[in-house]
Write a protein that holds these residues in place. Structure first.
Motif, PDB file in Angstrom:
ATOM      1  N   ALA A  22     -17.920 -14.837  -9.646  1.00  0.00           N
ATOM      2  CA  ALA A  22     -17.395 -15.283  -8.350  1.00  0.00           C
ATOM      3  C   ALA A  22     -15.850 -14.879  -8.293  1.00  0.00           C
ATOM      4  O   ALA A  22     -15.209 -14.774  -9.166  1.00  0.00           O
ATOM      5  N   VAL A  23     -15.573 -14.501  -7.090  1.00  0.00           N
ATOM      6  CA  VAL A  23     -14.065 -14.350  -6.654  1.00  0.00           C
ATOM      7  C   VAL A  23     -13.473 -15.620  -6.526  1.00  0.00           C
ATOM      8  O   VAL A  23     -12.130 -15.680  -7.088  1.00  0.00           O
ATOM      9  N   ALA A  24     -14.096 -16.502  -5.854  1.00  0.00           N
ATOM     10  CA  ALA A  24     -13.202 -17.766  -5.625  1.00  0.00           C
ATOM     11  C   ALA A  24     -14.369 -18.870  -5.308  1.00  0.00           C
ATOM     12  O   ALA A  24     -15.686 -18.641  -4.935  1.00  0.00           O
ATOM     13  N   ASN A  25     -14.213 -20.209  -5.750  1.00  0.00           N
ATOM     14  CA  ASN A  25     -15.003 -21.392  -5.453  1.00  0.00           C
ATOM     15  C   ASN A  25     -14.269 -21.893  -4.058  1.00  0.00           C
ATOM     16  O   ASN A  25     -13.020 -22.376  -4.056  1.00  0.00           O
ATOM     17  N   LEU A  26     -15.157 -21.697  -3.103  1.00  0.00           N
ATOM     18  CA  LEU A  26     -14.514 -21.971  -1.638  1.00  0.00           C
ATOM     19  C   LEU A  26     -14.780 -23.534  -1.241  1.00  0.00           C
ATOM     20  O   LEU A  26     -13.645 -23.841  -0.531  1.00  0.00           O
ATOM     21  N   GLY A  27     -15.791 -24.241  -1.814  1.00  0.00           N
ATOM     22  CA  GLY A  27     -15.742 -25.778  -1.233  1.00  0.00           C
ATOM     23  C   GLY A  27     -16.881 -26.462  -1.674  1.00  0.00           C
ATOM     24  O   GLY A  27     -17.851 -25.789  -2.544  1.00  0.00           O
ATOM     25  N   TYR A  28     -16.842 -27.677  -1.529  1.00  0.00           N
ATOM     26  CA  TYR A  28     -17.693 -28.531  -1.944  1.00  0.00           C
ATOM     27  C   TYR A  28     -18.303 -29.434  -0.735  1.00  0.00           C
ATOM     28  O   TYR A  28     -17.299 -29.591   0.208  1.00  0.00           O
ATOM     29  N   ALA A  29     -19.463 -29.906  -0.630  1.00  0.00           N
ATOM     30  CA  ALA A  29     -19.868 -30.815   0.444  1.00  0.00           C
ATOM     31  C   ALA A  29     -21.185 -31.687   0.114  1.00  0.00           C
ATOM     32  O   ALA A  29     -21.670 -31.354  -0.832  1.00  0.00           O
TER      33      ALA A  29
ATOM     34  N   LEU B 170     -23.485 -28.004   7.285  1.00  0.00           N
ATOM     35  CA  LEU B 170     -23.132 -29.142   6.224  1.00  0.00           C
ATOM     36  C   LEU B 170     -22.180 -30.154   6.857  1.00  0.00           C
ATOM     37  O   LEU B 170     -21.387 -30.037   7.855  1.00  0.00           O
ATOM     38  N   ALA B 171     -22.692 -31.438   6.463  1.00  0.00           N
ATOM     39  CA  ALA B 171     -22.148 -32.506   6.894  1.00  0.00           C
ATOM     40  C   ALA B 171     -20.560 -32.535   6.744  1.00  0.00           C
ATOM     41  O   ALA B 171     -19.867 -32.120   5.781  1.00  0.00           O
ATOM     42  N   GLU B 172     -19.878 -33.004   7.674  1.00  0.00           N
ATOM     43  CA  GLU B 172     -18.404 -33.181   7.537  1.00  0.00           C
ATOM     44  C   GLU B 172     -17.954 -34.006   6.358  1.00  0.00           C
ATOM     45  O   GLU B 172     -16.994 -33.956   5.691  1.00  0.00           O
ATOM     46  N   ALA B 173     -18.922 -35.204   6.459  1.00  0.00           N
ATOM     47  CA  ALA B 173     -18.311 -36.244   5.283  1.00  0.00           C
ATOM     48  C   ALA B 173     -19.880 -36.770   4.835  1.00  0.00           C
ATOM     49  O   ALA B 173     -20.624 -36.917   5.903  1.00  0.00           O
TER      50      ALA B 173
ATOM     51  N   ASN C 225      -8.564 -50.498  -8.605  1.00  0.00           N
ATOM     52  CA  ASN C 225     -10.075 -51.086  -8.577  1.00  0.00           C
ATOM     53  C   ASN C 225     -11.074 -50.069  -7.745  1.00  0.00           C
ATOM     54  O   ASN C 225     -12.028 -50.533  -7.652  1.00  0.00           O
ATOM     55  N   ALA C 226     -10.671 -48.945  -7.508  1.00  0.00           N
ATOM     56  CA  ALA C 226     -11.361 -48.081  -6.855  1.00  0.00           C
ATOM     57  C   ALA C 226     -11.563 -46.693  -7.601  1.00  0.00           C
ATOM     58  O   ALA C 226     -11.578 -45.657  -7.206  1.00  0.00           O
ATOM     59  N   GLY C 227     -12.250 -46.879  -8.780  1.00  0.00           N
ATOM     60  CA  GLY C 227     -12.271 -45.739  -9.722  1.00  0.00           C
ATOM     61  C   GLY C 227     -13.717 -45.172  -9.503  1.00  0.00           C
ATOM     62  O   GLY C 227     -13.877 -43.929 -10.228  1.00  0.00           O
ATOM     63  N   LEU C 228     -14.540 -45.974  -9.023  1.00  0.00           N
ATOM     64  CA  LEU C 228     -15.996 -45.393  -8.984  1.00  0.00           C
ATOM     65  C   LEU C 228     -16.202 -44.536  -7.898  1.00  0.00           C
ATOM     66  O   LEU C 228     -16.713 -45.036  -6.699  1.00  0.00           O
ATOM     67  N   ILE C 229     -16.359 -43.422  -8.059  1.00  0.00           N
ATOM     68  CA  ILE C 229     -16.774 -42.295  -6.972  1.00  0.00           C
ATOM     69  C   ILE C 229     -18.257 -42.377  -6.554  1.00  0.00           C
ATOM     70  O   ILE C 229     -18.922 -42.443  -7.386  1.00  0.00           O
ATOM     71  N   LEU C 230     -18.480 -42.709  -5.253  1.00  0.00           N
ATOM     72  CA  LEU C 230     -19.862 -42.523  -4.853  1.00  0.00           C
ATOM     73  C   LEU C 230     -20.227 -41.043  -4.303  1.00  0.00           C
ATOM     74  O   LEU C 230     -21.616 -40.939  -4.236  1.00  0.00           O
ATOM     75  N   ALA C 231     -19.105 -40.666  -3.502  1.00  0.00           N
ATOM     76  CA  ALA C 231     -19.625 -39.179  -2.939  1.00  0.00           C
ATOM     77  C   ALA C 231     -18.543 -38.499  -2.879  1.00  0.00           C
ATOM     78  O   ALA C 231     -17.265 -38.873  -2.749  1.00  0.00           O
ATOM     79  N   ILE C 232     -18.731 -37.162  -3.012  1.00  0.00           N
ATOM     80  CA  ILE C 232     -17.621 -36.071  -2.547  1.00  0.00           C
ATOM     81  C   ILE C 232     -17.831 -35.410  -1.087  1.00  0.00           C
ATOM     82  O   ILE C 232     -19.052 -34.896  -0.956  1.00  0.00           O
TER      83      ILE C 232
END
Lengths: 349, 349, 349
Positions: C83-90, C164-167, C266-273
């Motif tokens: 890879a040249v670059a890691n462009l994004g996550y969704a 891809l979904a915006e969120a 109190n907001a440590g638990l990630i549910l989604a990226i």
């Protein structure tokens, strides 16, 4: 309401105030492995489940300093986030061994407050208790720190300076309930030295030297969830005359304690912290050396003795001549730690 | 009596002498995580309990090199604290897998002594055995080191140079009792290569390069409670022409072994160490590269093959042309390790 | 056949192709301890088995980012070695908590391919699923990377760019089945802030700064068995204009996330990226700062709320003025990360 915790300033504390510190912490075998990687300790009781079982314990307890660092770390956001200096420790007593799987919590009571004459800072004395998941106290100690005031004009409520014991009395020391050194294996311990072999006044040069890198002290300090900015925020520290992150004093204590194996091979189990002073700052890269002096001895019965030890650490200076204070009471400039503690040691007879 | 352990000098050793090394060590999941963090190994058998169970083992064993480093570390205070150089390894045999929870101990027998003609040093040969908490031997190997004499005048007792095998015979290799590669998953292993795919004489460039920092090698070496001063005492090392701490040779072995995944994906399980030479010193910062040569092959039966591999590591030099010795037998100056071992690999047919 | 894995080039991928990634990985308490040592996180749910039990879970789960890093690491050899670059996550969704003892595997499906007009590179979109030893999916996310072609002339099969979904929609968020915040202890959590206390549009400066050393990011990245050469091969990196190893973007995410405790206790638990962009490269030594913005809120029922948060990290630049993009959409040059995620937070009423 700001969501960011600014920490407490001197005028925020009250005598008798009790602070429940955040983030209980379950201790694991991972912490023990990291402790070994950071310091290289070799005391057999903490290194081997088999040695611990032969000594009457259910498994290898963690080094009491791990419990100390974890409990200390919990207090930082509430006590010393705005501290200028960590001034001292006293009346530290280890009350029960800690095992992987235990969860530690911490509470502190404000037992002393003394504003400085410049009115910009004051000294806060707290007695901190660490407890496990069964609510049993595992250690208790006093420390005092110089804390900034938010405002020089702020009035300070009732002040008092607590009277602290010069040392924990031998009769107050608590050895783990089932500890039994009657079958202690000195060969596996690393040396034949027992309680009887140490003399009051005896000095021991621990010979070995250990350099510490930035990555090592930062990881060691984060592991205990200690958040003091001086250890981590290089951008801010670049403005300090040193230009460097300051190493957490507990890293120096653990390094010196691990070095003390060479001469105190069978005296790894700290029972009490009588006092301690971080004589001068330590920055990464310098090599730590250490020596010890036997200050006192006490037969605790049941084949267990206790040595009261003074552990002195230096930076970039071997300790074959036992550097400490000169006759005027001034420390050698390469001394970084002067630590006074009681440790258990097997007694032969 | 001095409490500090000065280590043994050449004239302190006796042929047939048995040394019980201090500080038994319980291996944990923490050690495995650190091993992964130091080297980045990807061999599936050590990485996944599920893969290990599918291979007939009760859980993921630790990489045999973890057992080797722990046992080696225990011997340092007794064997090589006053060593000038670690000269070689031979007849290393892994006898039983080690799992988290096992406690390792080590004993060494002096099997050879040879004073050097300058009378200032001599070579000590020891056969070291690591055992677990059930008293089962888990590995055994010979190493020889050049050790200083306390005094050139000291007379040396009986001398002998042991006859050591050039390599462990394939018929002596021991595979873990219940290991079963019949359901080996090559996709999860990372490559389709089985025993049948490797040819004697085949050379493999492992392509990847790995830099090692001071903090990394020091932590890795302390983790094994290895106390050799050259790895830690920067103050003393500053007087050496290099001015640098020397990296423990075992760090180079583990780094090269982890790099070897790229080409030897399914051959992670070391069964024997035939020999090894730390050709030149490695200092932190340089990038390690590695290549391997298949020296021999043996069908061990039951779907398990063994490859005898030569693993060569270099510093700051890619290995696409397989640098080693020239025709005169002189090593390329960037070669740092020449290591000869047997590894198990699944056999298809 | 060459035994060395060259990784895939752009023309090697096919739409709909499924790649089973190598080296399943058993997560342990050792990984958790290292994660704490690397980043110093203090979210009580991951730090204490007791807090987790009081929240309806069987024990402390690992930080979801540990699962993310492990699964991401597995994909590197197959997806992004060239890879040249890691462009994004969704569309990242955490589906089940991960506990020490669980073994994670990863698979990716190629869901998009788009050759660049220069014909030297193309963008590969993959949907990666991490599963545990029971075959349960624990997380799923899309990432896209720019990958080199082996040859500009190579023809590329069917191309498509996925929509891809915006969120991630709040209604798609999955909270751990038994999670119960009704007895949530805010004092142990570190702050009284609940769901109700956060406002959409609110910005929080996390104040603290954290420097990262070469040893730290390299260890953190090897721990996840991530093999991307740019993080490790200093010899090769010396030829880059920076002359430095690039720090794995996940190290920046985890550092910023740990810093976010100060304000999001109190907001440590990630549910989604929802998305993420590594805005500019981060090299070791610089101090990371971070700030957050509350983008959205959702009541998930059962006393659990969710905050959609934008987490921005900078290097060597405090975040009291919330640096981000200017009006023209250009990022401040010290911004290194712009990360969009959902986290669970206790709801009072």
């Amino acid at each position: 309401m700001s969501k960011t915790d600014p920490g407490h300033y001197f005028e925020d504390f009250r005598l008798g105030q009790v602070l429940v510190h955040a983030t209980p912490r379950t201790v694991t075998a991972g912490d023990v492995a990291l402790y070994t990687a950071f310091y290289g300790p070799r005391f057999s009781l903490f290194s081997s489940d088999e040695v611990a079982r032969a000594s009457g314990l259910p498994a290898a307890p963690v080094d009491p300093l791990i419990a100390f660092h974890i409990v200390f770390g919990k207090t930082v956001p509430d006590i010393s986030l705005n501290a200028v200096a960590n001034l001292g420790y006293a009346e530290g007593l280890f009350l029960a061994p800690v095992y992987p799987g235990d969860t530690l919590m911490a509470e502190s009571e404000v037992i002393g407050l003394k504003e400085n004459s410049n009115r910009k800072t004051g000294v806060v004395y707290v007695r901190t208790t660490g407890t496990n998941q069964r609510g049993e106290a595992v250690l208790r100690y006093v420390r005092w720190v110089m804390v900034r005031k938010r405002s020089a004009e702020a009035e300070v409520a009732e002040q008092a300076t607590p009277k602290l014991a010069e040392a924990v009395a031998a009769s107050d020391l608590i050895i783990p309930a089932t500890l039994d050194f009657s079958k202690y294996d000195y060969a596996l311990g690393g040396a034949p030295h027992a309680y009887e072999d140490y003399e009051i006044g005896e000095k021991i040069d621990h010979v070995d030297g250990m350099a510490i890198e930035e990555a090592e002290h930062a990881m060691a300090t984060r592991l205990w969830q200690n958040t003091a900015k001086v250890h981590f925020n290089q951008f801010e520290r670049a403005k300090d005359p040193s230009g460097r992150r300051l190493v957490y004093g507990g890293v120096v204590i653990s390094t010196a304690k691990a070095l003390s194996f060479n001469g105190l091979q069978n005296a790894g189990l700290i029972l009490a912290i009588n006092g301690g002073r971080h004589v001068s700052p330590y920055f990464a890269g310098a090599t730590v050396f250490a020596w010890s002096e036997v200050l006192d001895k006490a037969d605790l019965g049941g084949g267990v003795g206790a040595l009261r030890l003074r552990l002195v650490a230096t930076k970039d200076r071997p300790c074959d001549d036992f550097p400490g204070k000169d006759e005027a009471g001034t420390y050698n400039e390469q001394v970084i730690l002067d630590f006074d503690y009681w440790a258990a040691v097997p007694k032969r007879g």
